[in-house]
Structures are given as structure tokens and as C-alpha cells.
Design a protein around this motif. Structure first.
Motif, PDB file in Angstrom:
ATOM      1  N   UNK A 124      32.670  45.750  37.547  1.00 10.75           N
ATOM      2  CA  UNK A 124      33.640  45.234  38.347  1.00 10.75           C
ATOM      3  C   UNK A 124      34.824  46.199  38.635  1.00 10.75           C
ATOM      4  N   UNK A 125      34.955  47.013  38.012  1.00  7.99           N
ATOM      5  CA  UNK A 125      36.062  48.118  38.135  1.00  7.99           C
ATOM      6  C   UNK A 125      35.593  49.057  39.452  1.00  7.99           C
ATOM      7  N   UNK A 145      34.315  58.582  41.282  1.00  8.70           N
ATOM      8  CA  UNK A 145      35.347  58.054  40.234  1.00  8.70           C
ATOM      9  C   UNK A 145      34.780  58.198  39.063  1.00  8.70           C
ATOM     10  N   UNK A 199      37.799  49.018  32.434  1.00 10.84           N
ATOM     11  CA  UNK A 199      37.394  47.674  32.989  1.00 10.84           C
ATOM     12  C   UNK A 199      38.164  47.311  34.341  1.00 10.84           C
ATOM     13  N   UNK A 200      38.190  46.102  34.885  1.00 14.81           N
ATOM     14  CA  UNK A 200      38.674  46.030  36.348  1.00 14.81           C
ATOM     15  C   UNK A 200      40.059  45.928  36.057  1.00 14.81           C
ATOM     16  N   UNK A 206      37.220  47.150  42.407  1.00 13.32           N
ATOM     17  CA  UNK A 206      38.555  47.470  42.510  1.00 13.32           C
ATOM     18  C   UNK A 206      38.831  48.577  43.203  1.00 13.32           C
ATOM     19  N   UNK A 207      37.946  49.584  42.636  1.00 16.18           N
ATOM     20  CA  UNK A 207      38.254  50.877  43.271  1.00 16.18           C
ATOM     21  C   UNK A 207      37.876  51.074  44.905  1.00 16.18           C
ATOM     22  N   UNK A 267      41.762  49.081  35.952  1.00 17.29           N
ATOM     23  CA  UNK A 267      41.888  49.708  37.425  1.00 17.29           C
ATOM     24  C   UNK A 267      42.575  49.016  38.042  1.00 17.29           C
ATOM     25  N   UNK A 307      31.732  56.996  46.457  1.00 20.40           N
ATOM     26  CA  UNK A 307      32.883  56.662  45.778  1.00 20.40           C
ATOM     27  C   UNK A 307      32.694  56.386  44.224  1.00 20.40           C
ATOM     28  N   UNK A 343      43.715  58.114  40.310  1.00 20.50           N
ATOM     29  CA  UNK A 343      43.121  56.873  39.988  1.00 20.50           C
ATOM     30  C   UNK A 343      42.543  56.773  38.573  1.00 20.50           C
ATOM     31  N   UNK A 344      41.519  57.536  38.783  1.00 23.00           N
ATOM     32  CA  UNK A 344      40.609  57.523  37.580  1.00 23.00           C
ATOM     33  C   UNK A 344      41.383  57.977  36.275  1.00 23.00           C
ATOM     34  N   UNK A 380      40.641  49.595  46.835  1.00 25.51           N
ATOM     35  CA  UNK A 380      41.876  50.646  46.575  1.00 25.51           C
ATOM     36  C   UNK A 380      41.750  51.533  47.746  1.00 25.51           C
ATOM     37  N   UNK A 381      40.457  51.981  47.967  1.00 21.96           N
ATOM     38  CA  UNK A 381      40.171  53.173  48.858  1.00 21.96           C
ATOM     39  C   UNK A 381      40.309  52.454  50.256  1.00 21.96           C
ATOM     40  N   UNK A 382      39.998  51.321  50.643  1.00 28.55           N
ATOM     41  CA  UNK A 382      40.368  50.881  51.857  1.00 28.55           C
ATOM     42  C   UNK A 382      41.960  50.830  52.153  1.00 28.55           C
ATOM     43  N   UNK A 383      42.687  50.375  51.054  1.00 34.60           N
ATOM     44  CA  UNK A 383      43.913  50.605  51.204  1.00 34.60           C
ATOM     45  C   UNK A 383      44.439  51.763  51.520  1.00 34.60           C
ATOM     46  N   UNK A 384      44.021  52.834  50.801  1.00 30.09           N
ATOM     47  CA  UNK A 384      44.376  54.053  50.703  1.00 30.09           C
ATOM     48  C   UNK A 384      44.196  54.504  52.058  1.00 30.09           C
ATOM     49  N   UNK A 442      48.961  53.680  44.290  1.00 27.44           N
ATOM     50  CA  UNK A 442      48.948  53.510  45.511  1.00 27.44           C
ATOM     51  C   UNK A 442      50.465  53.784  46.126  1.00 27.44           C
ATOM     52  N   UNK A 481      43.110  61.603  45.418  1.00 31.99           N
ATOM     53  CA  UNK A 481      43.509  60.201  45.001  1.00 31.99           C
ATOM     54  C   UNK A 481      42.734  59.530  43.942  1.00 31.99           C
ATOM     55  N   UNK A 482      41.550  59.843  44.141  1.00 30.45           N
ATOM     56  CA  UNK A 482      40.455  59.051  43.304  1.00 30.45           C
ATOM     57  C   UNK A 482      40.747  59.659  41.720  1.00 30.45           C
TER      58      UNK A 482
END
Lengths: 113, 526
Positions: free
Chosen positions: B443-444, B432, A96-97, B447-448, A100, B428, A79-80, B451-455, A108, A75-76
Motif C-alpha cells: 500500500x505504501x 524507493x 506502511x502507507x 502512496x509513493x 509514507x 519507482x 521520501x524514503x 507522491x511522484x505524480x504530485x512531485x 512535498x 526526492x525519492x
């Protein structure tokens, strides 16, 4: 398959013949013989606790948490990759955020199963 | 061993160290005695004994031991060496001190020592308390408070004569005997109150006295110090105030009224001269003394921390509030006498404030303080130059109400501390960034993390669905594989084992992938 067998042979030779116990597997440290960069050990207990917290009626099999960790890694990874693609598209050298965030939405949705 | 009394006239004796020197002070009563000494100077031992015998014969014992000591002082300078040592109370001075007679010595020790010690303690405490009383003009109070003490303070948890002596020494001599074994706690309170008051009030003459008291108390009451020493050395008046608030035990109830009245009396007396701090200290100390034996040292520690923090951070406010609390406590306990006494002219302000303030207020105060003050409390507390006695006295306060508050707070804090288990963020981040291959902004990472929590939430839901579908309760590897297949990670072209080999370390691979070994062995065993 052949690769696996050879790998198995190598492993068998180097193996000390540890006893395999059914049930929650024992935590073992990363093999020291692995050269190069070695990822950190999977937080097996944490994973189990996380799932237990979400679904207390569920329990994990012996090595199912390892597969959960595998799933998490994949998953990661996805995502990456997606975030990197987004950053590359916006011609930015760093992720950047916002990259992401967009990537997360896509991945997801994909990982819903 | 001859011990010289602290006699001012003997100073010339102390000066001359020479053995052969014989300076006879002017007050030498009998020249004949001195001449005898001169004659027998060389044989000091014998001369001493002879002199003692002569002195015994001549000097009437009724004159007191100090006369004898004086005569002894006239003995050869051999005593001078001894005189430099700490002075021994008159009672403990033995008639045959110069003569080495172990038999007599022991006999005297057994009888006279105890009495001497007690008397010494009494005297010292009397001195201390007298010094205090003089400053605080407790005279008027002693009459009323002593009676109340005697009447009310029946149950004493601590049958320590020292404490009783302390409390009574300050009040009245005759009462001392009565209250000797009765109010050790109260006595301690008084002394502690004095100590704390003295410590806290910066500009007060009493401070010196209280400090003296503290030191003396410390020296005299090792037991209490031990008790208190274990507890945290609270310092501030707030401690005592809190403790007073929390004093609830029925066992203390009886003692408390007496202590309260005493405190009130002291308060009244001192208010005229003292700052609010001193009053607070006394009150708190007195009350706290009743609650000396706190159930748990930890509580007192916390309370002491609380009080110290409060005192340190809110010196004035807390003082007032402490007073209020003290008054409230008193009201609760007695409800009558204390408040009446407290509401005297000078303390009208305090009483008014106290009446207004309610316990929840003080509780709120204590509530407010806990988190940040507790952390800060440690810093100011060591900074405060509080003598050990003060600390011990403060530590003695065993506040129960603040304890309950703290306990409640702690219980609230406890579940909060446990928190939900979360994957280590460093892991994490590492994974990543490894997969990203390019630098990632901070900041990213947040967000990650989300995402992990949702995942994980999604993951658990899916796994539950699959396991329930299979009418199982345990998630198996097959369920995981099905999930990965549905996710698109595992396809016909990409079997699971390949994925395992690619991404998992060797150790895990060994566990997951069954390998056929020689001898028809499969590892891991299936």
C-alpha cells in the motif's frame, strides 16, 4: 577535485573517445563494467514526455533530463528516509502507507522550491 | 477410362474385382453382346472398343447417356477399377471414354465439360434446394419472390453464375436461367441462410440439408469462400442480423429489396416449422449476402465476432433481437413488402417485437457486447462446431452499421489506450525500496506513486517559472541547479557535482560533469 581528475584520467583511458553531440543525448545503456548493484537507467524519454505533458511550451536541454532524474532520485531518497523514520518511530519493521503519507506531506512541502 | 455410373444394378459388378470374373447382371439386355464380351475377354482393350462401337450402334443415343453408361458397365471388369472412383456426371461421360483418343477427348472436354459442370452444379444445387424447398415449402414463395428478385435484383456486384444457379435452383427451374448471372449474392444468401439456419437450429431436419448445402456450397463456390475466408469466420445469426442492419450502400439497395422479400418469404414459410433461429439465419444470410463485399474485412471480422459473441452469449435474446433487427432493416430498405410478409401469422410475435425494438436497441446490444464479449467471443466461437461453410457464410456478412458503431467505439477506446505517460512503477518501487533499506508495504507504494505524480507536477511548474524568468524557452542545467538549491539539496557545502557523482551512474556522470582531459580537452564539450 583531485578525485574528479583521477576519475577523469581513468575514464579517459578507458574511454574510446565518443563523439559528443549537442542536442538530446543518445540513450546509452548502463555501463557493464560497473560492479555491484547498478540502478536502472533513467527513463529519459518518459521524463521528457511527462514534462511535455504538463508544460508543452517547455523543452529540455540536452542533459537537463538527467538532472531531472537526479532530482527525482533525491526526492525519492528523502521520501524514503522520512518514511523509514516514521516507521521506526511507530516501532514497525516495515514501512506502511500511513508512514509514507505523513512523510509525503513533509517532503512535498520541502520540494516546492 | 470407363467410368461406371452410379447404377444400383451395377453393384454386383463392383463386387467382383476379378478380372476374369464376368458376372452378368440380370438386366443384361443383349446376351449377344455379353457373349461377344466373353469371347474377347482376354484382349480387353479391343473388346472394349468393339463393344463401344457396337453399343453405339445399337443403343439409341436418345435413350440417354445413362443407358450408355449401363452398357458400358457391362464391359469387362476393367471398368470396375475405374468405377470405384467418384462418379462422373452423365454429361461429362464421353462416348469414347474407353477409347484413348486424345483428339476426341479434348474436343469433348472443351464443349461438354463446361456444360457438364454447369449442369452438374445446377443439379446438385437443385437437389439441395429442392430438399430445402420441400422442407420449407417454398413453392408458394417462389412464384412471388422470383418475380421480385428478377425485377428488383438488377445490379449484381458478383456476376457469378454459380451463385445465381444456387439461388434459382431452389426456386424454380425456369428462373434459374434468368437469374443465373443476376443474383449470385442472393443465391448465396439463400444457401447461406439455409446453411446457417440449419447449423443454428439444432433440432431440425433442415440442418442436415443445410449442412449438405454448406458443404456443397463450399465446394462449389470457392470464390466466395475465398472472399469470406479472409474475413473472420463469423458464425452466428447475429452476424447476419447486424450486417443487415448496417447494409446501406445504394448498390445494395436494389438487391436488398429482392433479398428481403425473399428472406421474408423464406421466413414465412419456415416459420411454420422452424425455430426462430432458422428464420433469423435465413433472413440474415439473405440480407447479408447482398452486403457480401464488405468494404473491409476487418469490419466483418469484428461484426462476426460481435454476432458470434452475441449468439453465443444471448442465444435466445439475440435471436429475437436479431429478428427484430432484421425486420427493422427490411423496413428500412423496403419499408413495405417485407414487413407485410414478415407480419404473418406465425411471425406476429416476432414482428411485434421487432416493431418495438429499434435500432438503437440493437446498437446498444452490440455496444454492450464489445468489450467483454469480444474477449469471450473468441472462446465460444471456436467451440461452436460450425462447419467451414457456415463460417465463410457468416464471414461474408459485411455489417456496416455495426462497423460504424465499432469504429466509434474504437476511436473512443483509442485515446483511452494511449493514457498519460507514467514512470514505470517497477522503477519507482526499486528506487524507493533501495533508499528505504527496510521492507515496504504494497500500500505504501501506491502512496509513493501518488507522491511522484504530485512531485512531477510541482517540478514542471517550478522549472517553467525559472525558465520564464530567464526569458528562455528551454530548461537548462542551470535551472535545475537553481531548483535543487531552493529545495535545499544543493548547498554551499554540497555542490551539484558531488550529488551527481553520488547518485548517478558513471555514464551519466560523464555526460554531466565536464572533465578536463589531456591536450586541453574538456569532456563533455562545452
Amino acid at each position: 577535485a583531485a578525485r574528479r581528475l583521477s576519475g577523469g584520467f581513468e575514464r579517459s583511458r578507458g574511454w574510446r573517445g565518443r563523439e559528443r553531440a549537442v542536442g538530446p543525448a543518445r540513450e546509452f545503456t548502463a555501463p557493464p563494467a560497473v560492479a555491484g548493484r547498478m540502478k536502472r537507467a533513467a527513463p529519459r524519454s518518459t521524463l521528457r514526455t511527462l514534462i511535455k505533458r504538463h508544460k508543452p511550451q517547455l523543452c529540455l536541454a540536452a542533459y537537463a533530463d538527467l538532472l531531472v532524474h537526479l532530482n527525482f532520485l533525491l526526492f525519492l531518497h528523502r521520501l524514503a528516509e522520512e518514511a523509514r523514520a516514521n516507521a521506526f518511530e511507530s516501532k514497525s519493521k516495515t514501512i506502511k502507507s500511513e508512514h509514507t503519507m505523513a512523510a509525503a506531506k513533509v517532503i512535498l512541502k520541502k520540494s516546492r522550491g | 477410362m470407363v467410368t461406371l455410373e452410379c447404377w444400383p444394378a451395377l453393384k454386383p459388378w463392383l463386387v467382383c474385382f476379378g478380372r476374369l470374373e464376368m458376372h452378368l447382371p440380370d438386366f443384361v439386355p443383349d446376351g449377344t453382346v455379353m457373349t461377344a464380351l466373353h469371347m474377347s475377354r482376354k484382349k480387353k482393350k479391343f473388346s472394349i472398343s468393339e463393344f463401344e462401337r457396337g453399343a453405339d450402334e445399337r443403343l439409341p443415343r436418345n435413350l440417354g447417356k445413362w443407358c450408355y453408361s449401363l452398357s458400358l458397365s457391362l464391359s469387362p471388369p476393367r471398368s470396375l477399377q475405374i468405377s470405384l472412383a467418384t462418379p462422373v456426371p452423365p454429361e461429362s461421360v464421353e462416348k469414347r471414354g474407353l477409347i484413348r483418343r486424345p483428339k476426341n477427348r479434348k474436343a469433348v472436354n472443351v464443349e461438354a465439360f463446361e456444360g457438364g459442370v454447369e449442369q452438374n452444379l445446377l443439379q446438385i444445387k437443385a437437389q439441395n434446394h429442392m430438399a430445402e424447398s420441400q422442407a420449407t415449402s417454398i413453392i408458394g414463395m417462389t412464384m412471388g419472390t422470383s418475380d421480385t428478385e428478377i425485377v428488383l435484383s438488377n445490379t449484381e456486384l458478383f456476376a457469378q453464375p454459380q451463385l445465381g444457379e444456387q439461388s434459382q435452383a431452389g426456386f424454380s427451374a425456369p428462373e434459374q436461367k434468368l437469374l443465373k448471372g443476376k443474383n449470385p449474392v442472393q443465391g448465396r444468401k439463400a444457401s447461406n441462410a439455409a446453411i446457417e439456419a440449419g447449423v443454428l437450429s439444432d433440432v431440425d431436419a433442415k440442418e442436415g440439408m443445410t449442412e449438405r448445402l454448406q458443404k456443397k456450397d463450399l465446394a462449389q463456390d470457392p470464390e466466395h469462400t475465398d472472399q469470406m475466408a479472409t474475413e473472420s469466420r463469423g458464425r452466428a445469426v447475429s452476424l447476419s442480423s447486424e450486417q443487415r442492419e448496417h447494409t446501406r450502400g445504394s448498390s445494395y439497395a436494389e438487391q436488398l429489396p429482392g433479398a428481403d422479400e425473399l428472406v421474408a418469404g423464406i421466413k414465412y414459410r419456415r416459420s411454420q416449422r422452424e425455430l426462430s433461429w432458422g428464420l433469423l439465419c435465413k433472413l440474415l444470410l439473405l440480407l447479408s449476402k447482398n452486403v457480401v463485399k464488405s468494404p473491409t474485412s476487418a469490419r466483418t471480422r469484428r461484426l462476426s465476432r460481435h454476432s458470434t459473441a452475441m449468439a453465443a452469449l444471448y442465444p435466445e435474446q439475440s435471436g429475437r433481437k436479431l429478428m427484430k433487427e432484421a425486420v427493422e432493416r427490411e423496413a428500412e430498405l423496403d419499408g413495405v413488402a417485407v414487413i407485410g410478409e414478415v407480419g404473418d401469422s406465425e411471425e406476429e410475435e416476432m414482428t411485434e417485437e421487432e416493431a418495438e425494438t429499434e435500432e438503437p436497441e440493437s446498437e446498444e446490444l452490440s455496444m454492450k457486447t464489445p468489450a467483454f464479449i469480444r474477449t469471450k467471443a473468441y472462446r465460444p466461437s471456436p467451440l461452436l462446431s460450425t462447419p467451414r461453410s457456415l463460417k465463410t457464410a457468416a464471414s461474408r456478412f459485411s455489417p456496416k452499421p455495426p462497423l460504424a458503431q465499432q469504429a466509434a467505439k474504437r476511436t473512443v477506446m483509442a485515446p483511452r489506450r494511449k493514457r498519460e505517460p507514467a514512470l514505470p512503477s517497477s522503477l519507482v518501487k526499486k528506487i524507493f525500496s533501495h533508499y528505504a533499506k527496510v521492507p515496504v508495504a504494497r500500500d505504501a507504494f501506491k502512496v509513493v506513486e501518488k507522491c511522484v505524480e504530485v512531485y512531477f507536477r510541482q517540478l514542471s511548474n517550478d522549472l517553467e517559472a525559472y525558465t520564464m524568468h530567464a526569458r528562455r524557452k528551454t530548461v537548462q542545467e542551470a535551472d535545475l541547479e537553481l531548483l535543487m538549491r531552493r529545495q535545499g539539496l544543493v548547498t554551499d557545502k554540497m555542490p551539484l557535482h558531488v550529488l551527481i557523482e553520488r547518485h548517478l551512474p558513471l555514464e551519466y556522470r560523464k555526460l554531466l560533469i565536464p572533465v578536463a582531459m589531456s591536450g586541453n580537452k574538456v569532456i563533455p564539450h562545452k
